[in-house]
Motif scaffolding. Structure first.
Motif, short mmCIF file in Angstrom:
data_model
loop_
_atom_site.label_atom_id
_atom_site.label_comp_id
_atom_site.label_asym_id
_atom_site.label_seq_id
_atom_site.Cartn_x
_atom_site.Cartn_y
_atom_site.Cartn_z
N ASP A 14 0.82 -1.20 0.00
CA ASP A 14 0.00 0.00 0.00
C ASP A 14 0.87 1.26 0.00
O ASP A 14 0.57 2.24 0.69
CB ASP A 14 -0.96 -0.02 1.19
N ASN A 15 1.96 1.20 -0.74
CA ASN A 15 2.88 2.34 -0.93
C ASN A 15 3.50 2.88 0.36
O ASN A 15 3.81 4.05 0.47
CB ASN A 15 2.17 3.46 -1.69
N ARG A 16 3.70 2.03 1.33
CA ARG A 16 4.30 2.46 2.60
C ARG A 16 5.80 2.62 2.49
O ARG A 16 6.53 1.66 2.54
CB ARG A 16 3.98 1.45 3.69
N HIS A 17 6.30 3.77 2.36
CA HIS A 17 7.72 4.13 2.52
C HIS A 17 8.72 3.11 1.97
O HIS A 17 9.71 2.81 2.63
CB HIS A 17 8.02 4.40 3.99
N VAL A 18 8.50 2.56 0.81
CA VAL A 18 9.44 1.61 0.21
C VAL A 18 10.61 2.40 -0.37
O VAL A 18 10.41 3.34 -1.14
CB VAL A 18 8.77 0.76 -0.87
N VAL A 19 11.83 2.01 0.01
CA VAL A 19 13.04 2.64 -0.50
C VAL A 19 13.92 1.56 -1.10
O VAL A 19 14.14 0.52 -0.47
CB VAL A 19 13.82 3.37 0.63
N LYS A 20 14.40 1.80 -2.31
CA LYS A 20 15.30 0.83 -2.95
C LYS A 20 16.71 1.39 -2.86
O LYS A 20 17.00 2.49 -3.31
CB LYS A 20 14.91 0.63 -4.41
N ALA A 21 17.61 0.59 -2.27
CA ALA A 21 19.02 0.97 -2.13
C ALA A 21 19.81 -0.29 -1.78
O ALA A 21 19.23 -1.31 -1.44
CB ALA A 21 19.19 2.03 -1.05
N PHE A 22 21.10 -0.22 -1.87
CA PHE A 22 22.00 -1.30 -1.44
C PHE A 22 21.82 -2.60 -2.21
O PHE A 22 22.15 -3.66 -1.71
CB PHE A 22 21.84 -1.59 0.06
N MET A 23 21.29 -2.55 -3.42
CA MET A 23 21.13 -3.80 -4.18
C MET A 23 22.36 -4.09 -5.03
O MET A 23 22.47 -5.15 -5.59
CB MET A 23 19.88 -3.76 -5.05
N GLU A 24 23.25 -3.14 -5.12
CA GLU A 24 24.40 -3.30 -5.97
C GLU A 24 25.63 -2.68 -5.31
O GLU A 24 25.51 -2.02 -4.29
CB GLU A 24 24.14 -2.64 -7.33
N GLU A 25 26.74 -2.90 -5.93
CA GLU A 25 27.96 -2.23 -5.47
C GLU A 25 27.78 -0.73 -5.71
O GLU A 25 27.03 -0.33 -6.59
CB GLU A 25 29.17 -2.73 -6.27
N PRO A 26 28.49 0.09 -4.97
CA PRO A 26 28.42 1.53 -5.26
C PRO A 26 28.84 1.81 -6.70
O PRO A 26 29.54 1.01 -7.32
CB PRO A 26 29.42 2.13 -4.27
N THR A 27 28.42 2.95 -7.23
CA THR A 27 28.80 3.35 -8.58
C THR A 27 30.31 3.53 -8.63
O THR A 27 30.97 3.56 -7.59
CB THR A 27 28.13 4.68 -8.96
N PRO A 28 30.87 3.69 -9.83
CA PRO A 28 32.32 3.93 -9.92
C PRO A 28 32.77 5.15 -9.11
O PRO A 28 33.91 5.23 -8.69
CB PRO A 28 32.55 4.15 -11.42
#
Length: 83
Positions: A14-28
């Motif tokens: 129900d759109n509760r504060h979903v944050v996408k992060a940390f799924m990959e290595e940091p960018t270059p």
């Protein structure tokens, strides 16, 4: 439409504060990509990353997580030598 994984999860929750992060290595540049529809939740995660000495890259809404997922898929393929 074609929602990415983060958007599908947000709908289920129900759109509760979903944050996408940390799924990959940091960018270059050493940045951690962060996406969320809730600007306050996104800012909170960015602040946490920076408080731990990292660099946050604010990608905007969850629709931008598609770019994050594509970048991760390319990284995995390159690491495994798959075309």
């Amino acid at each position: 439409g074609h929602d990415n994984g983060a958007q599908r999860l947000a709908k289920k929750l129900d759109n509760r504060h979903v944050v996408k992060a940390f799924m990959e290595e940091p960018t270059p540049n050493g940045e951690v990509m962060v996406a969320a529809n809730d600007p306050e939740a996104r800012a909170m995660v960015c602040e946490m990353i920076e408080a731990c000495g990292g660099k946050a890259l604010d990608m905007g809404p969850l629709s931008e997580a598609t770019l994050m997922e594509a970048a991760y898929a390319r990284e995995v393929k390159a690491t495994r030598g798959v075309d």
